[in-house]
Write a protein that holds these residues in place. Sequence first.
Motif, mmCIF file in Angstrom:
data_model
loop_
_atom_site.group_PDB
_atom_site.id
_atom_site.type_symbol
_atom_site.label_atom_id
_atom_site.label_comp_id
_atom_site.label_asym_id
_atom_site.label_seq_id
_atom_site.Cartn_x
_atom_site.Cartn_y
_atom_site.Cartn_z
ATOM 1 N N LYS A 142 7.894 -3.896 6.441
ATOM 2 C CA LYS A 142 7.250 -4.194 7.720
ATOM 3 C C LYS A 142 6.391 -5.450 7.659
ATOM 4 C CE LYS A 142 7.260 0.593 9.340
ATOM 5 N NZ LYS A 142 6.439 1.733 9.799
ATOM 6 N N SER A 143 6.119 -5.951 6.467
ATOM 7 C CA SER A 143 5.335 -7.185 6.348
ATOM 8 C C SER A 143 6.191 -8.433 6.418
ATOM 9 C CB SER A 143 4.554 -7.192 5.029
ATOM 10 O OG SER A 143 3.595 -6.163 5.007
ATOM 11 N N GLY A 197 1.241 5.330 0.737
ATOM 12 C CA GLY A 197 0.697 6.485 1.450
ATOM 13 C C GLY A 197 0.973 7.772 0.693
ATOM 14 N N GLU A 218 0.839 -1.194 0.000
ATOM 15 C CA GLU A 218 0.000 0.000 0.000
ATOM 16 C C GLU A 218 0.875 1.245 0.000
ATOM 17 O OE1 GLU A 218 -3.393 2.241 2.757
ATOM 18 O OE2 GLU A 218 -2.589 0.282 3.343
ATOM 19 N N ARG A 232 3.360 0.932 2.865
ATOM 20 C CA ARG A 232 2.802 0.455 4.129
ATOM 21 C C ARG A 232 2.568 -1.055 4.082
ATOM 22 N NH1 ARG A 232 0.892 5.175 6.650
ATOM 23 N NH2 ARG A 232 -0.321 3.936 8.129
ATOM 24 N N GLU A 252 10.640 0.485 1.975
ATOM 25 C CA GLU A 252 9.892 1.382 2.858
ATOM 26 C C GLU A 252 9.301 2.560 2.117
ATOM 27 O OE1 GLU A 252 12.669 2.427 5.903
ATOM 28 O OE2 GLU A 252 12.201 0.650 7.121
ATOM 29 N N THR A 253 9.841 2.885 0.931
ATOM 30 C CA THR A 253 9.350 4.001 0.153
ATOM 31 C C THR A 253 9.161 3.576 -1.301
ATOM 32 O OG1 THR A 253 11.550 4.825 -0.387
ATOM 33 C CG2 THR A 253 10.527 5.650 1.647
ATOM 34 N N GLU A 305 5.448 6.611 1.315
ATOM 35 C CA GLU A 305 5.877 5.415 2.040
ATOM 36 C C GLU A 305 5.109 4.192 1.555
ATOM 37 O OE1 GLU A 305 2.256 6.551 4.514
ATOM 38 O OE2 GLU A 305 3.744 7.507 3.206
ATOM 39 N N PRO A 314 6.380 -4.585 1.135
ATOM 40 C CA PRO A 314 6.680 -3.726 2.284
ATOM 41 C C PRO A 314 7.623 -4.416 3.263
ATOM 42 C CG PRO A 314 4.331 -3.740 1.832
ATOM 43 C CD PRO A 314 4.930 -4.805 0.973
#
Length: 455
Positions: A427-428, A396, A394, A402, A444-445, A400, A425
């Motif tokens: 964080k996933s 933002g 996703e 997400r 991250e971006t 970023e 991502p």
Amino acid sequence: MAKLKTKFACTECGNESPKWMGKCPGCGQWNTMVEEKETVVKTQGMGSSIIQTKEKPRPIIHIESGQEKRIETTNKELNRVLGGGVVPGSLILVGGDPGIGKSTLLLQTSHALAAKKLTVLYISGEESVRQTRLRADRLGALSETLYVLCETNMDQINDAIESVNPDFLVIDSIQTVYDPSVQSAPGSVSQVRECTAHFMRVAKIKGIATVLVGHVTKEGAIAGPRMLEHMVDCVLYFEGERHHTYRLLRAVKNRFGSTNEIGIFEMVEDGLREVNNPSELFLSERPMGVSGSTVVASMEGTRPVLVEMQALVATTNFPSPRRMATGIDHNRMTLIVAVLEKRMGMFLQTQDAYLNVAGGIRLDEPAVDLAAAVSIASSFKDAPTRPFDVFFGEIGLTGEVRAVSRAEQRVKEAHKLGFKRVIMPKKSLKGWTPPAGIEIIGVETVAEALSAAFG
């Protein structure tokens, strides 16, 4: 003595008025109020006796709980969309364009249930019993416990239900059935409402799983009042191009399961055949080494699906460039283009941008943002990505990337189909171990994702 009553009803929402109006006060549509003559007869028949119950209110903690019993069909795709099978006593509404395959699907389902020694009653108001037999011969749907009746009168249908006492009932279609006590034409708002309410009472009291086939309007919605969809337990839409072989069965309402599941079928000579691996279907015609083409890992309910995302960016001479999206939300595409302009410095103000999801499927989740951004950037730069890369994530407004849900399932599906890299991502990546043989790149971006895609 019966009292004759004249009223005007909206064909879109069912709103009633004693006089004609150009604009419906309920839904705001123009020229949808039609005149209906209804005979109101006071009776103590089946309808009134069913509504009156002798049960008393009970505390919810004293009510028995447990999983609903289901009747599994031999069609796994249909079972998936229904949430595991047909629930006895449920009322299901199936809609779709003419000739899309609704009757074919239900006749195959009826035969599959009859093969399990269940009694099935198939009532057709649009075809004769001979026409139904000819279709059954072509589909191989012949069984001793599959009963067929050509009837539209509600009283005659009630007699057939009482005599056969079926476990599974099909009404094809609800717009052709009429109640003699309601003095309006079949398919009118009053007739559809009253007949649906009657079948709902029959399904709940007798425990008969009932399927109603509904016509659709030229806009694609089920014809009749909107309250028709509120009355039933499950609403299924049969989608697809009539001139193509693939069909999608989508649940938009389901009281016994998820509304995110889809079933994919292929129309062949002997009927509808389920497609067990839709990812291979959607990627079968994907071009290699072409700019603007990427692969996205999306989730349709509990199933990961890999589809091709195509973008075309072309220079325009008009002051206002076009933004057109097929298979993805147009507003989402506009947001992604704005992020690429502001955060990545891409000058897209003089460029038309077209985005398409190949295969006719619609992707509604935000996890497809990253693939859409890479596709647009690839077409703008005229630089193809690697043919065995998969993207999801996703985006933002600050640029970023997400985290999204069920990343592990998406990666496993990509690995199963032979893809080499997944850009997703960062964080996933927590809480699971990627399978061996596939490279995972966490970003991250959007800048990091584009660098990895074109690096």
